[in-house]
Design a protein around this motif. Structure first.
Motif, PDB file in Angstrom:
ATOM      1  N   MET A   1      11.189   2.682  -7.005  1.00  0.00           N
ATOM      2  CA  MET A   1      10.981   2.700  -5.767  1.00  0.00           C
ATOM      3  C   MET A   1       9.445   2.405  -5.469  1.00  0.00           C
ATOM      4  N   LYS A   2       9.317   1.440  -4.406  1.00  0.00           N
ATOM      5  CA  LYS A   2       7.764   1.185  -3.984  1.00  0.00           C
ATOM      6  C   LYS A   2       7.364   2.022  -3.160  1.00  0.00           C
ATOM      7  N   LYS A   3       5.833   2.206  -3.686  1.00  0.00           N
ATOM      8  CA  LYS A   3       4.992   3.329  -3.135  1.00  0.00           C
ATOM      9  C   LYS A   3       4.320   2.617  -1.909  1.00  0.00           C
ATOM     10  N   VAL A   4       4.188   3.362  -0.877  1.00  0.00           N
ATOM     11  CA  VAL A   4       3.374   2.940   0.237  1.00  0.00           C
ATOM     12  C   VAL A   4       2.474   3.765   0.793  1.00  0.00           C
ATOM     13  N   LEU A   5       1.192   3.599   0.983  1.00  0.00           N
ATOM     14  CA  LEU A   5       0.123   4.360   1.416  1.00  0.00           C
ATOM     15  C   LEU A   5      -0.096   3.855   2.876  1.00  0.00           C
ATOM     16  N   ILE A   6      -0.135   4.768   3.725  1.00  0.00           N
ATOM     17  CA  ILE A   6      -0.314   4.341   5.362  1.00  0.00           C
ATOM     18  C   ILE A   6      -1.442   5.391   5.828  1.00  0.00           C
ATOM     19  N   THR A   7      -2.411   4.564   6.172  1.00  0.00           N
ATOM     20  CA  THR A   7      -3.673   5.528   6.580  1.00  0.00           C
ATOM     21  C   THR A   7      -3.525   5.785   7.917  1.00  0.00           C
ATOM     22  N   GLY A   8      -3.967   7.018   8.418  1.00  0.00           N
ATOM     23  CA  GLY A   8      -3.915   7.718   9.639  1.00  0.00           C
ATOM     24  C   GLY A   8      -2.225   7.841  10.053  1.00  0.00           C
ATOM     25  N   ALA A   9      -1.774   8.156   9.434  1.00  0.00           N
ATOM     26  CA  ALA A   9      -0.230   8.350   9.599  1.00  0.00           C
ATOM     27  C   ALA A   9       0.461   9.852  10.254  1.00  0.00           C
ATOM     28  N   SER A  10      -0.676  10.435  10.663  1.00  0.00           N
ATOM     29  CA  SER A  10      -0.032  11.675  11.239  1.00  0.00           C
ATOM     30  C   SER A  10       0.303  11.598  12.523  1.00  0.00           C
ATOM     31  N   ARG A  11       0.021  10.348  13.356  1.00  0.00           N
ATOM     32  CA  ARG A  11       0.536  10.345  14.491  1.00  0.00           C
ATOM     33  C   ARG A  11       0.530   8.941  15.009  1.00  0.00           C
TER      34      ARG A  11
ATOM     35  N   LYS B   1     -11.040   8.675  -4.089  1.00  0.00           N
ATOM     36  CA  LYS B   1     -10.295   9.742  -4.721  1.00  0.00           C
ATOM     37  C   LYS B   1      -8.642   9.930  -4.172  1.00  0.00           C
ATOM     38  N   LEU B   2      -8.522   9.277  -2.848  1.00  0.00           N
ATOM     39  CA  LEU B   2      -7.432   9.335  -2.142  1.00  0.00           C
ATOM     40  C   LEU B   2      -6.322   8.373  -3.243  1.00  0.00           C
ATOM     41  N   LEU B   3      -6.860   7.202  -3.574  1.00  0.00           N
ATOM     42  CA  LEU B   3      -6.253   6.086  -4.336  1.00  0.00           C
ATOM     43  C   LEU B   3      -6.097   6.687  -5.857  1.00  0.00           C
TER      44      LEU B   3
ATOM     45  N   GLY C   1      -2.145   7.577  -7.349  1.00  0.00           N
ATOM     46  CA  GLY C   1      -2.004   6.763  -8.595  1.00  0.00           C
ATOM     47  C   GLY C   1      -1.770   4.981  -8.074  1.00  0.00           C
ATOM     48  N   GLY C   2      -2.756   4.719  -7.341  1.00  0.00           N
ATOM     49  CA  GLY C   2      -2.408   3.383  -6.639  1.00  0.00           C
ATOM     50  C   GLY C   2      -1.379   3.496  -5.879  1.00  0.00           C
ATOM     51  N   THR C   3      -1.201   2.221  -5.301  1.00  0.00           N
ATOM     52  CA  THR C   3      -0.015   1.776  -4.226  1.00  0.00           C
ATOM     53  C   THR C   3       0.451   0.570  -4.349  1.00  0.00           C
ATOM     54  N   ASP C   4       1.706   0.144  -4.142  1.00  0.00           N
ATOM     55  CA  ASP C   4       2.147  -1.137  -4.104  1.00  0.00           C
ATOM     56  C   ASP C   4       1.685  -1.664  -2.808  1.00  0.00           C
TER      57      ASP C   4
ATOM     58  N   ARG D   1     -10.288  -2.261  -1.781  1.00  0.00           N
ATOM     59  CA  ARG D   1     -10.857  -2.409  -2.814  1.00  0.00           C
ATOM     60  C   ARG D   1     -10.641  -1.418  -3.863  1.00  0.00           C
ATOM     61  N   ALA D   2     -10.067  -0.050  -3.313  1.00  0.00           N
ATOM     62  CA  ALA D   2      -9.679   0.816  -4.309  1.00  0.00           C
ATOM     63  C   ALA D   2      -8.113   0.756  -4.816  1.00  0.00           C
ATOM     64  N   ALA D   3      -7.199  -0.076  -4.003  1.00  0.00           N
ATOM     65  CA  ALA D   3      -5.969  -0.414  -4.185  1.00  0.00           C
ATOM     66  C   ALA D   3      -5.520  -1.647  -4.761  1.00  0.00           C
ATOM     67  N   LEU D   4      -6.648  -2.738  -4.928  1.00  0.00           N
ATOM     68  CA  LEU D   4      -6.489  -3.705  -5.526  1.00  0.00           C
ATOM     69  C   LEU D   4      -6.028  -3.840  -6.982  1.00  0.00           C
ATOM     70  N   PRO D   5      -7.111  -3.180  -7.842  1.00  0.00           N
ATOM     71  CA  PRO D   5      -6.835  -3.126  -9.317  1.00  0.00           C
ATOM     72  C   PRO D   5      -5.482  -2.878  -9.706  1.00  0.00           C
ATOM     73  N   PHE D   6      -4.628  -1.807  -9.055  1.00  0.00           N
ATOM     74  CA  PHE D   6      -3.379  -1.312  -9.424  1.00  0.00           C
ATOM     75  C   PHE D   6      -2.520  -2.437  -9.038  1.00  0.00           C
ATOM     76  N   MET D   7      -2.570  -3.240  -7.930  1.00  0.00           N
ATOM     77  CA  MET D   7      -1.771  -4.509  -7.411  1.00  0.00           C
ATOM     78  C   MET D   7      -1.956  -5.685  -8.230  1.00  0.00           C
ATOM     79  N   ILE D   8      -3.165  -5.995  -8.811  1.00  0.00           N
ATOM     80  CA  ILE D   8      -3.361  -6.857  -9.723  1.00  0.00           C
ATOM     81  C   ILE D   8      -2.877  -6.663 -10.939  1.00  0.00           C
ATOM     82  N   ARG D   9      -2.763  -5.474 -11.485  1.00  0.00           N
ATOM     83  CA  ARG D   9      -2.128  -5.423 -12.784  1.00  0.00           C
ATOM     84  C   ARG D   9      -0.645  -5.526 -12.560  1.00  0.00           C
ATOM     85  N   ASN D  10      -0.171  -5.137 -11.390  1.00  0.00           N
ATOM     86  CA  ASN D  10       1.099  -5.348 -11.231  1.00  0.00           C
ATOM     87  C   ASN D  10       1.828  -6.685 -10.871  1.00  0.00           C
ATOM     88  N   HIS D  11       0.761  -7.517 -10.521  1.00  0.00           N
ATOM     89  CA  HIS D  11       1.110  -8.911 -10.295  1.00  0.00           C
ATOM     90  C   HIS D  11       2.047  -8.758  -8.785  1.00  0.00           C
ATOM     91  N   TRP D  12       1.723  -7.784  -7.869  1.00  0.00           N
ATOM     92  CA  TRP D  12       2.383  -7.769  -6.809  1.00  0.00           C
ATOM     93  C   TRP D  12       1.722  -6.708  -5.875  1.00  0.00           C
TER      94      TRP D  12
END
Ligand code: NAP
Length: 239
Positions: free
Chosen positions: A1-11, A68-70, A74-77, A115-126
């Motif tokens: 299951m792909k993980k999605v982080l949405i900033t400002g998702a309360s409204r 801290k958020l990322l 644990g990263g995000t896709d 910047r915080a999310a990219l290392p995880f994405m680069i490791r996954n090549h996606w």
């Protein structure tokens, strides 16, 4: 299951993105800053529908909190940089504080999150990065110079980062919404709304779902050949 982080998702747009992604089988991380009750209510409604969801507080205009958020997610896709604020002011009335807050919330936040999310994405090549800009970042909005500058900066960030990550399996795109009926536009009076509709070729204003659908499309596995683009979702207001 792909993980999605949405900033400002309360409204508003972010909340609708969270709902649509969750209903389409993504593991959704709902970020918020001050609207805790709304974020928790969204989370509960998604869990009740057997979706996978989490809620997480962070001020994305603060690089420390973003790191801290990322770490906590644990990263995000997929990253949807949606958190934003707007303000209407004559250019000469914009204070240093107004300017700094506008740039840090609408533009630096995306820099910190990417910047915080990219290392995880680069490791996954996606990876998929979707930045929510604005049509005012494309054409400039009177009495919204700081907002327009931040949103234009987001378009520049998108195009340059797309170039850099092209070979990493990571796409970076922008959505540039037109006028979308959310709290951000709650100050508009009936006459303003009518004038905006009259100026829009479709004769309508947009909904958060219009933007969420575009985000879902860009996040899709099969959208891999679309990168560095600005997708206008504006009823033809800006072409
Ligand atoms: P909205 O209803 O005012 O919601 C803004 C969201 O951003 C809220 O969830 C808010 O969270 C969050 N937020 C603000 N500052 C934050 C921070 N420092 N850290 C974390 N979250 C923060 O706005 P919207 O209309 O949905 O807009 C969403 C995005 O679309 C924005 O980037 C906006 O510029 C863009 N956009 C909107 C329109 C429009 O017509 N509505 C048009 C073009 C572009 P809390 O409430 O929890 O603080």
């Amino acid at each position: 299951m792909k993980k999605v982080l949405i900033t400002g998702a309360s409204r508003g747009i972010g909340a609708k993105c969270a709902e649509l992604f969750a209903l389409n089988g993504y593991d959704v991380w709902i970020n918020y800053l001050s609207s805790e009750k709304a974020a928790e209510a969204l989370y509960t409604s998604l869990i009740d529908k057997n979706c996978s969801a989490h809620v997480i507080k962070a001020d994305v205009s603060d690089s420390y909190q973003v790191n801290k958020l990322l770490e906590k997610t644990g990263g995000t896709d997929i990253l949807v940089n949606n958190a934003g604020i707007s303000q209407t002011k004559l250019f000469t009335d914009i204070s240093d504080t107004d300017w700094d807050k506008m740039i840090s919330t609408n533009l630096s936040s995306a820099f910190y999150c990417c910047r915080a999310a990219l290392p995880f994405m680069i490791r996954n090549h996606w990876g998929r990065i979707i930045n929510i800009s604005s049509m005012w970042g494309q054409v400039g909005g009177s009495c919204e110079v700081h907002y327009s500058a931040a949103k234009a900066g987001l378009i520049g960030l998108t195009k340059a980062l797309a170039m850099e990550e092209g070979l990493s399996g990571i796409t970076v795109n922008c959505i540039a919404p037109g006028v979308i009926m959310t709290d951000m536009n709650s100050h508009l009076c009936e006459n303003d709304i009518k004038a905006l509709k009259d100026d829009t070729p479709t004769g309508t204003l947009g909904t958060p779902e219009d933007i969420a659908r575009a985000a879902l499309f860009l996040a899709d596995e099969k959208s891999s050949f679309i990168t560095g683009q600005v997708l206008g979702v504006n009823g033809g207001f800006v072409v």
